[in-house]
Design a protein around this motif. Structure first.
Motif, PDB file in Angstrom:
ATOM      1  N   GLU A   1      48.382  40.591 103.669  1.00  0.00           N
ATOM      2  CA  GLU A   1      48.299  41.915 103.829  1.00  0.00           C
ATOM      3  C   GLU A   1      49.638  42.634 104.537  1.00  0.00           C
ATOM      4  OE1 GLU A   1      43.469  43.448 104.346  1.00  0.00           O
ATOM      5  OE2 GLU A   1      44.661  42.218 106.103  1.00  0.00           O
TER       6      GLU A   1
ATOM      7  N   TRP B   1      42.308  36.582  98.406  1.00  0.00           N
ATOM      8  CA  TRP B   1      43.463  37.671  98.401  1.00  0.00           C
ATOM      9  C   TRP B   1      42.806  38.840  97.711  1.00  0.00           C
ATOM     10  CZ3 TRP B   1      45.739  39.601  93.988  1.00  0.00           C
ATOM     11  CH2 TRP B   1      46.865  40.515  94.319  1.00  0.00           C
TER      12      TRP B   1
ATOM     13  N   GLU C   1      33.074  36.505 101.436  1.00  0.00           N
ATOM     14  CA  GLU C   1      33.980  35.461 101.415  1.00  0.00           C
ATOM     15  C   GLU C   1      33.497  34.149 101.938  1.00  0.00           C
ATOM     16  OE1 GLU C   1      37.283  36.007 104.534  1.00  0.00           O
ATOM     17  OE2 GLU C   1      37.544  33.787 104.769  1.00  0.00           O
TER      18      GLU C   1
ATOM     19  N   THR D   1      42.683  32.162 106.450  1.00  0.00           N
ATOM     20  CA  THR D   1      42.276  33.496 106.912  1.00  0.00           C
ATOM     21  C   THR D   1      43.678  34.003 107.809  1.00  0.00           C
ATOM     22  OG1 THR D   1      41.485  32.383 108.993  1.00  0.00           O
ATOM     23  CG2 THR D   1      39.829  33.410 107.590  1.00  0.00           C
TER      24      THR D   1
ATOM     25  N   ILE E   1      45.630  35.049 104.582  1.00  0.00           N
ATOM     26  CA  ILE E   1      45.156  36.357 104.053  1.00  0.00           C
ATOM     27  C   ILE E   1      45.659  37.524 104.817  1.00  0.00           C
ATOM     28  CG2 ILE E   1      43.102  37.760 103.607  1.00  0.00           C
ATOM     29  CD1 ILE E   1      43.791  35.130 101.648  1.00  0.00           C
ATOM     30  N   GLU E   2      45.629  37.516 106.298  1.00  0.00           N
ATOM     31  CA  GLU E   2      46.035  38.583 107.129  1.00  0.00           C
ATOM     32  C   GLU E   2      47.506  38.771 106.974  1.00  0.00           C
ATOM     33  OE1 GLU E   2      43.220  37.462 110.722  1.00  0.00           O
ATOM     34  OE2 GLU E   2      45.230  37.653 111.271  1.00  0.00           O
TER      35      GLU E   2
ATOM     36  N   THR F   1      40.929  41.191  99.887  1.00  0.00           N
ATOM     37  CA  THR F   1      41.415  42.044 100.928  1.00  0.00           C
ATOM     38  C   THR F   1      42.017  43.409 100.114  1.00  0.00           C
ATOM     39  OG1 THR F   1      43.657  41.104 100.592  1.00  0.00           O
ATOM     40  CG2 THR F   1      41.973  39.847 101.973  1.00  0.00           C
TER      41      THR F   1
END
Ligand code: HEC
Length: 103
Positions: free
Chosen positions: A29, A99, A69, A22, A25-26, A102
């Protein structure tokens, strides 16, 4: 100031040794927003390839948007087994799918 924060996040990403998915992923971005930094996207690109290569064999290629997710975290290991993929391949597919969610 905003730019500084982005740069800091990118550096944090580069030095982080084993971030949780996680967190990755953040940070993906964040890096996506910071166009001057090349994100090491090799794993995601490989996941993309593996996904399209293996996951449309027995059924249509699944729609990534269709599942949460949480669902994907269960589906990918189960289906990687079906597709006889190894753990690194499974992980790359999961990285790719998460990914993609997102975007
Ligand atoms: C060997 C055949 C086979 C391969 C290869 C395969 N699947 Fe599947 N998949 C199935 C079968 C059979 C089902 C339906 C039965 C079930 O849900 O267990 C299914 C169901 C699914 C579903 C629906 C699950 C749900 O809860 O509705 C998804 C999403 C999915 N597969 C994704 C994938 C992905 C991603 C890959 C690649 C890693 C993959 N599949 C590779 C056989 C396969």
């Amino acid at each position: 100031m905003k730019k500084l924060v982005f740069t800091f996040s990118a550096i944090a990403l580069l030095v982080a040794c084993a971030p949780k998915t996680t967190e990755v992923i953040e940070k993906v971005e964040t890096v996506e927003n910071e166009k001057t930094i090349d994100f090491p996207s090799g794993e995601i690109a490989e996941g993309d390839y593996l996904f399209s290569e293996h996951c449309g064999k027995c059924h249509d290629l699944p729609k990534i948007d269709k599942y949460s997710e949480q669902k994907w975290r269960g589906i990918v290991p189960a289906m990687a087994k079906e597709a006889k993929l190894d753990a690194p391949q499974e992980n790359k597919i999961l990285q790719y799918v998460l990914w993609k969610k997102t975007l």
